[in-house]
Every structure is written in structure tokens, then in C-alpha cells.
Design an enzyme around this catalytic site. Structure first.
Site, mmCIF file in Angstrom:
data_model
loop_
_atom_site.group_PDB
_atom_site.id
_atom_site.type_symbol
_atom_site.label_atom_id
_atom_site.label_comp_id
_atom_site.label_asym_id
_atom_site.label_seq_id
_atom_site.Cartn_x
_atom_site.Cartn_y
_atom_site.Cartn_z
ATOM 1 N N HIS A 242 -8.132 -70.410 -50.887
ATOM 2 C CA HIS A 242 -8.760 -71.113 -49.771
ATOM 3 C C HIS A 242 -7.754 -71.716 -48.771
ATOM 4 O O HIS A 242 -7.709 -71.326 -47.621
ATOM 5 C CB HIS A 242 -9.632 -72.265 -50.291
HETATM 6 O O1 RIB Z 1 -13.971 -75.467 -51.985
HETATM 7 C C1 RIB Z 1 -12.586 -75.198 -51.964
HETATM 8 C C2 RIB Z 1 -11.833 -76.389 -51.453
HETATM 9 O O2 RIB Z 1 -12.064 -77.525 -52.300
HETATM 10 C C3 RIB Z 1 -10.307 -76.178 -51.478
HETATM 11 O O3 RIB Z 1 -9.723 -76.941 -50.469
HETATM 12 C C4 RIB Z 1 -9.927 -76.723 -52.824
HETATM 13 O O4 RIB Z 1 -8.558 -77.148 -52.864
HETATM 14 C C5 RIB Z 1 -10.832 -77.919 -52.932
HETATM 15 O O5 RIB Z 1 -10.241 -78.991 -52.194
#
Ligand code: RIB
Ligand code: CA
Length: 313
Positions: A242
Site C-alpha cells: 500500500h
Molecule cells: O489499509 C492499509 C493501510 O492501513 C496501510 O497504510 C497500512 O500501513 C495501514 O496503515
């Protein structure tokens, strides 16, 4: 011409690779500071992890601040089931050298943004938006120093990853997200619809492991740990990576595609709390307020990541 950025983050293995990517590109990104927020794990750990990453990168010039320990209204939820109890499980971290700054992260954000030129600084948010919202509430004038906010969060057709409707970063603090999305600031969102097209497959992790530096060893270990939850949950070849997408977008925006639409945040319904309600097909007259990215050149992304992680110690 370097871009001045401040990274707001809840490390988190994926945050870790995002921070390392940014710190590996000093000719492109002028990382003014890293501000930790409670999210994946509680604030004492997210700030410690941010300092660990500054140590690992060798970029001891970058200060680390601790921001908010809890969301604005809701109780904190964390994600140790995904990230482990340290938040950056998968690597044996040495003792930390980089100190935590004494000033609170929200006050730092306000001070830095008030001192900045108009639209000088891009905020890169990798976690819940609590710090950003609190800064805007406490001192609305700091908005002048913000060029753009590039956020990882939310979901459109992908739905949620923490509830059927909500992605983690938005769900942790939907009231903060609501303030940001109503701020009239220039917003770019990297949602699950995009990050689920950027999977940390074994081959991509092996390439990072083969870099031969300590950074590659740490990142491969973190990614192998990070993969276990999502590979089982989604039956995919790897976990969506992500947060580095936020940094990669700033470095090579032509690897991304999307469109500007209206995004609003659910802050009342128990069923859909934290949902990013995106008017993708413009079926309402709600004004577009956010550029939502939904396509990525995944191979190019991992090339960029590997090439830059190779530059670190
Ligand atoms: O849903 C994914 C996000 O939530 C990413 O930023 C992960 O690190 C958590 O913070
Ligand atoms: Ca994160």
C-alpha cells in the site's frame, strides 16, 4: 527541483518501505520530517519504528516527531494481527540511535506549514489522518503552506479491508478524514483499488532480498512477515504493498492513472462507518474534491522501489 514533503505515518511494514523509498531519493524528495501517528500499532511504537527507519536509511538528518496517540472521537483500533506486536515484525532491529524530537508532531506541522511558502510542502499520509486534521483545526492558517495531500486510504469498488465498507486508515479516524476531505485542499487518494494491483509477490521480495545491503535484508524480512496475513485472506500471490505507492506517485506520477471525483466520508452509520463514498460515475451533483488513482504500472513500481532501496546502507 526537489519536492518538499512531510511524511505522516503509522509504521507498519508497508509504511517502512515507503519511508525508505523517500529517504533514498534526496535529489527528488526533500523530506523535511517524519511525523508518527497511532494506527497499525500504538504511538510509542510507531514513533520508535519511524526512528528505526531513519537509522536504517542512514538519513539521520531527518527529524522524527510523535503526533496524536488516539483518534479525534473514536477509540483507537490497531492492526497487530497484520503487522505483529512491534508493528515492523520480520527483522531483528538494533538499538535505536535517532532521537525523538521534543516538540509534539501536530505543533511541528503547524509551525512548519506556517513558516513555509505558499503551497510549498506536500503532505504524504500513510496512516490515519488524525495529525493532519488536528493541525488544520488548531491553526487553519497552516493550510496555506500545503501544496497537496497525497494519502493512502479508502476504497471504491474494492470496498474495505477492515470492515466490508471501510479501509483501515480511514476507519481508525473517520472524523479526521472528514475534516481533510472537506478542507478544499488539493487531495490525491491512493485507495485499495490501486494498491491491490501492486502485490509483493515472492519474486519481487526475492529481488529485494538479493540487493545485498542491510536495507534489502530488512525489507525482505518485513515483507515476508507482512505477506502472511493478506496472502491467506485474499488467496493472492502477495500482499498489496500500500504505502510506498504514495511516494512512488510523487516520484513517477506517469505510472499512475485515475480521475477527479467527489469523495465523502461516512461518520455516523455503524454499518458503514469510515467508508469513502466515491461518486465515480458522477451520479450526484456533489463537487469533485479529490483525484483518486486506480491504476498503476506495478512492474515499474517495484523497479523504482528496488532501484532506490539498493542505494541505502
Ligand atoms: O489499509 C492499509 C493501510 O492501513 C496501510 O497504510 C497500512 O500501513 C495501514 O496503515
Ligand atoms: Ca500505514
Amino acid at each position: 527541483m526537489t519536492q518538499a514533503i512531510i511524511i505522516d505515518t503509522d509504521p507498519g511494514q508497508d509504511d517502512a518501505l515507503a519511508i525508505l523509498l523517500a529517504l533514498a531519493a534526496p535529489k527528488v524528495l526533500d523530506v523535511r520530517a517524519i511525523v508518527a501517528v497511532a494506527g497499525n500499532v500504538p504511538l510509542p511504537l510507531t514513533q520508535l519504528n519511524a526512528r528505526r527507519l531513519v537509522d536504517l536509511s542512514g538519513r539521520r538528518d531527518v527529524p522524527v516527531y510523535a503526533g496524536c496517540a488516539a483518534p479525534m472521537e473514536r477509540p483507537l483500533i490497531t492492526a497487530e494481527n497484520v503487522h505483529g506486536h512491534t508493528g515492523v515484525d520480520g527483522y531483528d532491529w538494533p538499538d535505536t540511535q535517532t532521537p525523538l524530537q521534543d516538540q509534539g508532531g501536530v505543533d511541528f506541522l503547524i509551525e512548519a506549514l506556517l513558516a513555509a511558502g505558499e503551497r510549498e510542502i506536500t503532505l504524504c499520509t500513510l496512516g490515519p489522518l488524525t495529525n493532519i486534521a488536528m493541525a488544520l483545526l488548531k491553526e487553519p492558517r497552516c493550510a496555506r503552506g500545503i501544496n497537496e495531500i497525497v494519502m493512502m486510504g479508502g476504497g471504491c469498488f474494492e470496498g474495505g479491508n477492515t470492515t466490508p465498507a471501510a479501509e483501515f486508515n480511514i476507519l481508525v479516524d473517520p472524523h479526521a478524514a472528514d475534516i481533510v476531505f472537506k478542507s478544499s485542499l488539493s487531495l490525491t487518494l491512493i485507495p485499495l483499488d490501486l494498491t491491490h494491483k501492486a502485490l509483493a509477490t515472492p519474486a519481487r521480495i526475492d529481488r529485494i532480498a538479493a540487493l545485498g545491503n542491510e536495507t534489502g535484508k530488512a525489507c525482505a524480512g518485513m515483507l515476508r512477515y507482512f505477506n502472511r496475513h493478506d496472502v491467506e485472506k485474499y488467496g493472492s500471490e502477495g500482499a498489496p504493498l500500500h504505502d510506498p505507492c504514495v511516494i512512488a506517485y510523487l516520484m513517477q506520477p506517469d505510472m499512475f492513472g485515475g480521475k477527479t471525483v467527489n469523495v465523502e466520508i461516512e461518520t455516523a452509520s455503524p454499518l458503514t462507518m469510515g467508508m469513502t463514498v466515491m461518486d465515480w460515475w458522477r451520479v450526484t451533483d456533489r463537487a469533485p474534491n479529490c483525484t483518486v488513482m486506480n491504476t498503476i504500472d506495478a512492474d515499474g513500481y517495484f523497479d523504482l522501489l528496488s532501484d532506490h532501496l539498493a542505494r541505502l546502507p
